[in-house]
Design a protein around this motif. Structure first.
Motif, PDB file in Angstrom:
ATOM      1  N   ASN A  18      43.717  37.202  26.408  1.00 28.11           N
ATOM      2  CA  ASN A  18      42.498  36.437  26.181  1.00 28.11           C
ATOM      3  C   ASN A  18      42.125  36.383  24.702  1.00 28.11           C
ATOM      4  OD1 ASN A  18      41.825  35.622  28.858  1.00 28.11           O
ATOM      5  ND2 ASN A  18      41.250  37.723  29.327  1.00 28.11           N
ATOM      6  N   GLY A  19      42.483  37.427  23.948  1.00 30.23           N
ATOM      7  CA  GLY A  19      42.212  37.428  22.516  1.00 30.23           C
ATOM      8  C   GLY A  19      43.011  36.385  21.759  1.00 30.23           C
ATOM      9  N   ILE A  20      44.131  35.949  22.341  1.00 29.48           N
ATOM     10  CA  ILE A  20      44.957  34.917  21.727  1.00 29.48           C
ATOM     11  C   ILE A  20      44.540  33.531  22.198  1.00 29.48           C
ATOM     12  CG2 ILE A  20      47.308  33.985  21.575  1.00 29.48           C
ATOM     13  CD1 ILE A  20      48.206  36.910  22.219  1.00 29.48           C
ATOM     14  N   LEU A  21      44.349  33.404  23.478  1.00 23.32           N
ATOM     15  CA  LEU A  21      44.218  32.079  24.076  1.00 23.32           C
ATOM     16  C   LEU A  21      42.803  31.536  24.028  1.00 23.32           C
ATOM     17  CD1 LEU A  21      46.567  32.644  27.144  1.00 23.32           C
ATOM     18  CD2 LEU A  21      47.107  31.593  24.952  1.00 23.32           C
ATOM     19  N   ASP A  22      41.817  32.396  23.813  1.00 22.48           N
ATOM     20  CA  ASP A  22      40.434  31.946  23.747  1.00 22.48           C
ATOM     21  C   ASP A  22      39.950  32.044  22.300  1.00 22.48           C
ATOM     22  OD1 ASP A  22      38.059  30.955  24.691  1.00 22.48           O
ATOM     23  OD2 ASP A  22      37.857  32.439  26.285  1.00 22.48           O
ATOM     24  N   VAL A  23      38.736  31.584  22.048  1.00 20.35           N
ATOM     25  CA  VAL A  23      38.185  31.671  20.693  1.00 20.35           C
ATOM     26  C   VAL A  23      38.014  33.138  20.307  1.00 20.35           C
ATOM     27  CG1 VAL A  23      37.045  29.447  20.753  1.00 20.35           C
ATOM     28  CG2 VAL A  23      35.848  31.452  21.629  1.00 20.35           C
ATOM     29  N   ASN A  24      38.058  33.447  19.010  1.00 24.80           N
ATOM     30  CA  ASN A  24      37.992  34.830  18.570  1.00 24.80           C
ATOM     31  C   ASN A  24      37.161  34.924  17.299  1.00 24.80           C
ATOM     32  OD1 ASN A  24      40.019  35.293  16.058  1.00 24.80           O
ATOM     33  ND2 ASN A  24      40.800  33.641  17.364  1.00 24.80           N
ATOM     34  N   PRO A  25      36.613  36.100  17.009  1.00 22.61           N
ATOM     35  CA  PRO A  25      35.641  36.202  15.912  1.00 22.61           C
ATOM     36  C   PRO A  25      36.231  36.077  14.518  1.00 22.61           C
ATOM     37  CG  PRO A  25      36.031  38.353  16.926  1.00 22.61           C
ATOM     38  CD  PRO A  25      36.696  37.349  17.798  1.00 22.61           C
ATOM     39  N   VAL A  26      37.489  36.469  14.286  1.00 16.78           N
ATOM     40  CA  VAL A  26      37.985  36.458  12.912  1.00 16.78           C
ATOM     41  C   VAL A  26      38.308  35.054  12.423  1.00 16.78           C
ATOM     42  CG1 VAL A  26      38.901  38.793  13.125  1.00 16.78           C
ATOM     43  CG2 VAL A  26      40.411  36.850  13.531  1.00 16.78           C
ATOM     44  N   ARG A  27      38.552  34.137  13.346  1.00 12.42           N
ATOM     45  CA  ARG A  27      38.793  32.746  12.994  1.00 12.42           C
ATOM     46  C   ARG A  27      38.309  31.924  14.183  1.00 12.42           C
ATOM     47  NH1 ARG A  27      44.613  30.436  10.713  1.00 12.42           N
ATOM     48  NH2 ARG A  27      43.814  28.503   9.790  1.00 12.42           N
ATOM     49  N   PRO A  28      37.012  31.701  14.266  1.00 15.33           N
ATOM     50  CA  PRO A  28      36.398  31.183  15.489  1.00 15.33           C
ATOM     51  C   PRO A  28      36.954  29.854  15.986  1.00 15.33           C
ATOM     52  CG  PRO A  28      34.728  32.040  14.004  1.00 15.33           C
ATOM     53  CD  PRO A  28      36.015  32.028  13.239  1.00 15.33           C
ATOM     54  N   THR A  29      37.595  29.072  15.131  1.00  9.90           N
ATOM     55  CA  THR A  29      38.120  27.780  15.579  1.00  9.90           C
ATOM     56  C   THR A  29      39.601  27.860  15.950  1.00  9.90           C
ATOM     57  OG1 THR A  29      38.708  27.081  13.325  1.00  9.90           O
ATOM     58  CG2 THR A  29      36.479  26.571  14.089  1.00  9.90           C
ATOM     59  N   TRP A  30      40.191  29.067  15.951  1.00 10.24           N
ATOM     60  CA  TRP A  30      41.641  29.209  16.136  1.00 10.24           C
ATOM     61  C   TRP A  30      41.958  29.732  17.528  1.00 10.24           C
ATOM     62  CZ3 TRP A  30      45.015  27.300  12.746  1.00 10.24           C
ATOM     63  CH2 TRP A  30      46.381  27.641  12.860  1.00 10.24           C
ATOM     64  N   GLY A  31      42.933  29.116  18.188  1.00  9.71           N
ATOM     65  CA  GLY A  31      43.331  29.568  19.516  1.00  9.71           C
ATOM     66  C   GLY A  31      44.235  28.548  20.171  1.00  9.71           C
ATOM     67  N   SER A  32      44.047  28.334  21.476  1.00 11.19           N
ATOM     68  CA  SER A  32      44.898  27.434  22.252  1.00 11.19           C
ATOM     69  C   SER A  32      44.136  26.162  22.608  1.00 11.19           C
ATOM     70  CB  SER A  32      45.367  28.115  23.538  1.00 11.19           C
ATOM     71  OG  SER A  32      46.249  29.164  23.237  1.00 11.19           O
ATOM     72  N   MET A  33      44.829  25.045  22.475  1.00  8.07           N
ATOM     73  CA  MET A  33      44.220  23.766  22.850  1.00  8.07           C
ATOM     74  C   MET A  33      43.989  23.711  24.355  1.00  8.07           C
ATOM     75  SD  MET A  33      44.139  22.636  19.812  1.00  8.07           S
ATOM     76  CE  MET A  33      44.521  24.192  18.988  1.00  8.07           C
ATOM     77  N   ARG A  34      43.132  22.794  24.755  1.00 15.20           N
ATOM     78  CA  ARG A  34      42.774  22.678  26.171  1.00 15.20           C
ATOM     79  C   ARG A  34      42.482  21.229  26.502  1.00 15.20           C
ATOM     80  NH1 ARG A  34      38.512  27.114  25.389  1.00 15.20           N
ATOM     81  NH2 ARG A  34      40.225  27.746  24.070  1.00 15.20           N
ATOM     82  N   GLY A  35      42.680  20.877  27.761  1.00 16.87           N
ATOM     83  CA  GLY A  35      42.309  19.546  28.237  1.00 16.87           C
ATOM     84  C   GLY A  35      43.290  18.462  27.818  1.00 16.87           C
ATOM     85  N   GLN A  36      42.793  17.236  27.793  1.00 12.44           N
ATOM     86  CA  GLN A  36      43.609  16.065  27.454  1.00 12.44           C
ATOM     87  C   GLN A  36      43.112  15.413  26.175  1.00 12.44           C
ATOM     88  OE1 GLN A  36      43.929  13.161  30.610  1.00 12.44           O
ATOM     89  NE2 GLN A  36      45.677  14.237  31.502  1.00 12.44           N
ATOM     90  N   TRP A  37      44.062  14.898  25.398  1.00 13.28           N
ATOM     91  CA  TRP A  37      43.756  14.085  24.234  1.00 13.28           C
ATOM     92  C   TRP A  37      44.344  12.697  24.489  1.00 13.28           C
ATOM     93  CZ3 TRP A  37      45.726  17.805  19.790  1.00 13.28           C
ATOM     94  CH2 TRP A  37      44.905  18.946  19.742  1.00 13.28           C
TER      95      TRP A  37
END
Length: 852
Positions: free
Chosen positions: A339-358
């Motif tokens: 979950n620390g990888i795939l969800d938002v995290n405090p050290v780089r709040p905008t960094w993680g795994s994409m979600r949904g459709q573009w």
């Protein structure tokens, strides 16, 4: 020919809710049930010899990962087959062509002799990168993050980079190793700051060098280089505090051996990469200090709750933690690291795994900036390098099959979405370079990234060249990211079922035991999937998820049936081999085919009640196995939560994963009936965070946390409540001097107080437990039936031959005897009984062994 699996576990995940910065879909309730699944294995080339039912250990319940459950549908869309191994081979053929037919050169000689006395080579980070490809280009601008990765990645898919077209690219990679510093750096130019500018750049280069050493262990100076890297990283951990190592900060200066605070926290990358380097070094060289350093590094992540994903290396954390748990008996929270990888995290709040459709494209699993605040455009921005590196989540399942479903679903979505980095997989309108590369040789190069939106187009394949002018070239194609495709190509392959992927669990397990082929198959459909599997030589077929031997011998093309919404981890062992279990592992002819990592969480999936809830954050979220959801009380004192354990169980440890709104004063209590409560732990100074409390083993059917004072002005809130019995003897093999009335010695370690061992009616008698490996033993709990021993001794042995007596009594009173002694090391624990308290035989319900 049908083979019936015994009690294979199926489950339906229905989610609870919690407040998050991003919208979640509607949630349901988790329901577990056991069902018998008929698995058909058809040997199409050679007749299969089938075996009868084997003794089956209890399968480990699946452990969901919040991000995967919430943001990934069953099957990604648009779905298409894609040969990732071939794409990796094609990339290598294109990039390492000295007579490049494309628009720009991709490889050049480097005659500077940086860090070595012979010529090397250099490759641009971007296609057409003027720093290497232009008229003003200079040597030393090549980067290890792309160039070393390209050597490792191509080797993973079968290319011999030590002898390719007359070139030894492995040896030429020494340009990145700086002998004066003792480690590798991302560049080959002379060092100016000891690598301190970035934890992730520096440690990634050294991690890649360790991977290269697994593939080419006899290459020129490889042993010297790897030993130097490992020694320097161990020294760094010691300098950072050893057992309390603090990796916080931007980097580490390997000249001065001091931490560099800098302006950002890349400590998660530093700690994870250090753990990988040292664990792999221990596996190769056997020096115990490396293993200790790996543990100290992972301990830092555990103390930090694992949410320290700055750039790339933390994608290795779940795999490293699962491997340490399985091989060395640690108890890292693998789910929290996911979950620390795939969800938002405090050290780089905008960094993680994409979600949904573009724009109609499912992009779940792409790694990068979930919200991109830089340059033109909007929304997320996935990067090829970071996404391909996430293939390291796969070997987690080799060591912890509880994550088979989540990793299987993630790899299906990630591998499908990764196609959109390539020119031949998107319409020209969705590419920064338009139609330029769609039918050109360059189609095997990936764009650096995929943006959610650019000038109204969704999605858009693009790069930082367009955004910031990096490299100054005329293309958005990124060689450095493309270089990592071999990691995905070695891991994922299509099957005969369109939306089922074969995931190789050995491919990225560097320095691991790769003797037996191991593959994960996840079925996202609501009907069973029949997967054709090629077995080149006669092999037994074993499923590590259900811990079941499916067939004793198969050759040729075989069909494996994967139940709906479930997984198989297929291991091919010795044909007609002997299946045995010991110390939490299952073996075929002595080769390990599965692990059971750590003590199970007795609260997982169990019913929970609470004094109150609010904002939809229900009590059931406490035992759902993920920190993506939480329980929240009303804003009043006192409050409580109660979990009903599956049986009357022995417990000695509770883990509370608090949200910020934690308890300062609370009691942990146990009860046989949910009415009469006994305190086993009390504090008036709870620190919050992840809090582990231990106490003497007690039996309980219900466990309650009673909270009486808050640390904040808010309510109480907790992500997870876990309950454990750290009994080293749980499920361990046993033997006895005698048994009678069908009351077997194996009942001593089944954690079931309704079963018991019973001896014959003579003196003396003994029972012995095999812990599976050397363990520290400091306490034995004996749960006697009425027919107890008055005189007995407890002995410990390393080899089942030479025994040390650690406890003796001639006045045993029966009941529950909690015998503590000075801790000793041993693999076997024996109770020698010499005098009875009754005229009957000896009889014991459970025998438990603890470290202290």
């Amino acid at each position: 020919m049908p083979i019936y699996l015994t009690e294979t576990l199926r489950y339906v995940v229905v989610r609870g809710s919690r407040e998050t910065p991003l919208p979640h879909p509607s949630k349901e309730i988790k329901v577990f049930r056991r069902t018998k699944i008929a698995a058909t294995i058809v040997a199409m080339a050679t007749a299969t010899a089938l075996v009868g039912p084997a003794a089956v250990a209890a399968p480990q319940p699946p452990r969901p990962v919040g991000y995967v459950d919430q943001f990934m549908s069953g099957t990604p869309s648009p779905l298409a087959a894609f040969n990732w191994k071939q794409r990796a081979i094609d990339y290598d053929s294109f990039a390492y062509n000295w007579n490049q037919p494309g628009a720009h050169r991709t490889i050049y000689a480097d005659t500077t002799h940086n860090n070595m006395t012979t010529d090397s080579y250099k490759m641009p980070s971007y296609y057409g990168d003027l720093r290497i490809d232009g008229t003003t280009a200079t040597d030393g601008n090549q980067e290890a993050l792309g160039q070393l990765a390209s050597v490792v990645g191509a080797s993973l898919v079968g290319v011999n980079k030590a002898n390719q077209g007359g070139y030894n690219y492995v040896d030429m990679s020494r340009t990145f190793f700086h002998p004066s510093l003792g480690i590798a750096l991302n560049g080959s130019r002379p060092d100016v700051n000891g690598g301190a500018d970035s934890w992730w750049y520096t440690t990634l280069a050294n991690s890649l060098y360790m991977m290269l050493g697994d593939q080419y262990p006899t290459s020129n100076n490889m042993t010297t280089i790897q030993t130097s890297i490992a020694d320097k990283y161990y020294a760094a951990v010691v300098a950072l505090g050893g057992a309390n190592a603090n990796f916080d900060g931007q980097g580490f200066n390997f000249n001065t051996m001091t931490r560099y605070a800098g302006v950002r926290n890349e400590g998660g990358d530093g700690a994870t990469g250090t753990a990988a380097i040292l664990l792999w070094a221990y596996s190769r060289f056997g020096d115990p200090k490396y293993l200790q350093g790996a543990k100290w590094s992972l301990d830092y992540l555990e103390r930090s709750n694992g949410r320290l994903y700055y750039e790339i290396l933390p994608v290795l954390a779940p795999y490293l933690a699962a491997r340490m748990n399985a091989q060395f008996g640690t108890n890292y929270d693998v789910g929290r690291l996911f979950n620390g990888i795939l969800d938002v995290n405090p050290v780089r709040p905008t960094w993680g795994s994409m979600r949904g459709q573009w724009g109609g494209y499912d992009v779940g699993g792409l790694q990068g900036q979930i919200i991109d605040n830089y340059g033109p455009g909007s929304g997320g921005y996935g990067f090829a390098m970071n996404t391909f590196a996430a293939s390291f989540l796969a070997p987690t399942v080799k060591y912890d099959t509880r994550f088979a479903n989540s990793v299987g679903k993630y790899m299906l979505h990630m591998s499908n979405a990764s196609r959109f980095y390539y020119p031949d997989q998107l319409p020209a309108a969705n590419q920064g370079d338009g139609s330029r590369w769609i039918n050109a040789p360059e189609k095997v190069l990936a764009y650096e990234g995929l943006r959610e939106e650019f000038n109204g187009t969704r999605p858009m394949a693009t790069s930082d060249v367009t955004r910031f002018g990096y490299g100054g070239g005329d293309s958005d194609l990124g060689l450095y990211g493309s270089a990592w495709v071999g990691f995905l190509g070695a891991t994922v392959a299509d099957t005969n079922v369109a939306n089922v992927r074969r995931v190789d669990l050995n491919a990225l397990d560097f320095y691991g035991d790769k003797g037996l082929p191991r593959y994960l198959y996840y079925n996202p459909n609501n009907v069973a999937a029949s997967i054709q599997v090629t077995v080149p030589t006669a092999s037994s077929v074993y499923d590590a998820v259900s811990d079941t031997l499916l067939s004793s011998s198969v050759t040729g093309t075989t069909t494996i049936v994967v139940p709906p919404g479930s997984s198989r981890v297929i291991v091919l062992g010795a044909a007609n081999g002997s299946l045995t279990r010991s110390g939490g592992k299952t073996f075929i002819n002595g080769a390990t085919v599965s692990y059971r990592s750590g003590a199970p969480d007795l609260a997982y999936g169990q019913p929970v009640t609470a004094s109150s809830t609010t904002n939809g954050n229900v009590a059931a979220n406490l035992t759902d196995g993920t920190t993506a959801r939480r329980w929240e009380s009303q804003t009043a004192d006192p409050q409580w939560v109660t979990v009903e354990l599956p049986n009357t169980s022995t417990v000695n440890r509770v883990v509370m994963r608090w949200e910020v709104a934690s308890a300062k004063a609370f009691n942990v209590q146990v009860s046989p009936d949910n009415a009469t409560w006994t305190n086993v732990y009390t504090t008036t100074n709870g620190p919050g965070g992840t809090q582990t409390v231990t106490f003497n083993p007690v039996t309980a059917k219900f466990l309650r946390v009673l909270m009486t004072q808050r640390n904040t002005g808010w309510a109480y809130s907790m992500f997870d409540l876990e309950v454990y019995n750290d009994n080293l003897a749980a499920s361990a093999p046993t033997s006895a001097s005698s048994t009678t009335n069908g009351n077997l010695s194996s009942y001593l370690t089944d954690a079931n107080l309704s079963t018991r061992w019973e001896s014959q009616t003579t003196d003396p008698q003994s029972v012995t437990i095999d812990l599976g490996s050397q363990q520290t033993v400091g306490r034995v709990v004996t749960r006697w039936e009425v027919a107890s021993a008055k005189s007995y001794q407890i002995r410990v042995s390393p080899d089942n031959v030479n025994w040390t007596t650690v406890y003796t009594t001639t006045a045993g009173a029966g009941g529950i005897q909690n015998n503590a002694f000075t801790p000793v090391s041993g693999r076997y624990v024996k109770v020698d009984m010499t005098q009875r308290n009754t005229v009957y035989a000896y009889s014991i319900y459970d025998l438990e062994v603890y470290g202290q």
